[in-house]
Design a protein around this motif. Structure first.
Motif, mmCIF file in Angstrom:
data_model
loop_
_atom_site.group_PDB
_atom_site.id
_atom_site.type_symbol
_atom_site.label_atom_id
_atom_site.label_comp_id
_atom_site.label_asym_id
_atom_site.label_seq_id
_atom_site.Cartn_x
_atom_site.Cartn_y
_atom_site.Cartn_z
ATOM 1 N N LEU A 167 58.411 13.589 91.033
ATOM 2 C CA LEU A 167 56.961 13.522 90.826
ATOM 3 C C LEU A 167 56.563 12.147 90.293
ATOM 4 O O LEU A 167 55.561 11.564 90.698
ATOM 5 C CB LEU A 167 56.552 14.619 89.835
ATOM 6 C CG LEU A 167 55.118 15.127 89.840
ATOM 7 C CD1 LEU A 167 54.646 15.511 91.223
ATOM 8 C CD2 LEU A 167 54.992 16.298 88.867
ATOM 9 N N TYR A 196 46.405 17.760 93.362
ATOM 10 C CA TYR A 196 47.467 16.827 93.757
ATOM 11 C C TYR A 196 48.794 17.525 94.037
ATOM 12 O O TYR A 196 49.683 16.957 94.656
ATOM 13 C CB TYR A 196 47.733 15.814 92.634
ATOM 14 C CG TYR A 196 46.635 14.805 92.406
ATOM 15 C CD1 TYR A 196 46.209 13.967 93.428
ATOM 16 C CD2 TYR A 196 46.051 14.673 91.152
ATOM 17 C CE1 TYR A 196 45.217 13.026 93.210
ATOM 18 C CE2 TYR A 196 45.058 13.742 90.932
ATOM 19 C CZ TYR A 196 44.641 12.913 91.956
ATOM 20 O OH TYR A 196 43.664 12.003 91.736
ATOM 21 N N PHE A 197 48.968 18.762 93.522
ATOM 22 C CA PHE A 197 50.303 19.338 93.443
ATOM 23 C C PHE A 197 50.562 20.474 94.429
ATOM 24 O O PHE A 197 49.672 21.259 94.742
ATOM 25 C CB PHE A 197 50.549 19.866 92.017
ATOM 26 C CG PHE A 197 50.392 18.815 90.957
ATOM 27 C CD1 PHE A 197 51.251 17.733 90.900
ATOM 28 C CD2 PHE A 197 49.354 18.897 90.038
ATOM 29 C CE1 PHE A 197 51.107 16.757 89.932
ATOM 30 C CE2 PHE A 197 49.208 17.927 89.060
ATOM 31 C CZ PHE A 197 50.070 16.857 89.003
ATOM 32 N N ASP A 214 55.601 21.976 92.631
ATOM 33 C CA ASP A 214 55.239 21.005 91.582
ATOM 34 C C ASP A 214 54.659 21.743 90.376
ATOM 35 O O ASP A 214 55.037 21.496 89.225
ATOM 36 C CB ASP A 214 54.159 20.020 92.069
ATOM 37 C CG ASP A 214 54.660 19.034 93.112
ATOM 38 O OD1 ASP A 214 55.886 18.805 93.158
ATOM 39 O OD2 ASP A 214 53.829 18.494 93.867
#
Length: 306
Positions: free
Chosen positions: A248, A215-216, A220
């Protein structure tokens, strides 16, 4: 008498062996051992792990102002073993507390998969099961989101509500757009209305399901490794329980952590060395009021200052 007691209790000799070495009869050795106990030379102490766990649970409840702490004895402090034992204990706890009309909301991950696998079949009326946060992975990593919610639905004889979306999207605008959909909004509202939430914490390590789910971005990940104690419902917190990154947080689909504080029972199931920081942060942030953990993690939590 003392020699006989030492040979028996410290060196594990049998009464017959002691009798032979001392040149006395076996009944004489037996009398020596009885006399040593009666006169206080031998004191037998039995440590019942259940009793010490009950005391530890009370201390944890007081320290973190919890409604309930369940401390589970695990034979080894290894992640897979801890998850297995916590899964059984949490499933047993749910079996005791879930009643007609409850709305049960759950997140995902390997710990909660163990809980779901151990759930007892329970016939109740009007129980609702709903997913708390997105769980579709961008990689081949399995979050177990679908399996967990499905197994919860089966155990409580209800058709569950899923969030068929990733946990985190690339931009806050994407999240806002998704959440305007009336079907998604209805499921998110159910999560808010739930009176029982069952969650875990993830550790900010490379083998974390959330991090492996891809996801990052690199920036992040730098922030997560630097500041993150752990994540709850895919939202990263620090040791004080504060959100690590508001940006985030704005990209995360699912329940806000502040909503967890309002639950009748917000149950945190987590243990193991990697998760101590995340559990501590969750308790400091007051996001949960029930903790199910192992005896080693509980001791670490007690040793930490508040």
């Amino acid at each position: 008498m003392i020699d006989a007691a030492k040979m028996y209790y410290q060196l594990d000799y049998s009464q017959q062996e002691i009798a032979r070495q001392m040149g006395v009869s076996r009944p004489t050795v037996s009398r020596f051992l009885q006399q040593a106990k009666e006169e206080g030379y031998v004191q037998i102490k039995i440590i019942d792990p259940k009793e010490s766990n009950a005391l530890l649970a009370e201390q944890i409840e007081r320290k973190f102002r919890l409604k309930k702490a369940v401390i589970v004895s695990v034979p080894q402090y290894e992640d897979a073993v801890v998850k297995k034992y916590l899964g059984e204990a949490a499933a047993g706890y749910l079996d005791k507390i879930v009643k007609d009309g409850d709305i049960i909301a759950t997140t995902w991950g390997t710990t909660l998969y163990e809980v779901a696998l151990n759930l007892q079949d329970k016939h109740l009326r009007d129980v609702t099961v709903v997913q708390l946060n997105g769980g579709v992975s961008h990689s081949e990593t399995n979050t177990y989101a679908y399996e967990i919610v499905n197994l919860f639905g089966k155990a409580f004889h209800t058709v569950p509500y899923f969030i068929p979306l990733p946990a985190i999207v690339d931009h806050p605008v994407v999240k806002q757009s998704i959440e305007t959909d009336r079907h998604i909004r209805k499921i998110l509202e159910l999560g808010k209305k739930s009176n029982i939430a069952i969650v875990t914490v993830g550790a900010p390590t490379e083998d974390s399901v959330l991090i492996k789910a891809n996801y990052f971005t690199e920036s992040d990940l730098r922030l997560i490794y630097e500041k993150g104690a752990g994540d709850i419902c895919s939202r990263y917190i620090d040791l004080e329980g504060s959100i690590c990154s508001e940006e985030l947080n704005q990209r995360t689909i699912g329940i806000d952590l502040e909503q967890l504080k309002l639950k009748e029972r917000s149950i945190l199931v987590a243990g193991g060395a990697k998760k101590v920081d995340g559990i501590y942060g969750a308790l400091r942030g007051r996001y949960t009021n029930v903790l199910i953990t192992d005896q080693y993690t509980a001791k670490y939590l007690m040793e930490r200052g508040t």
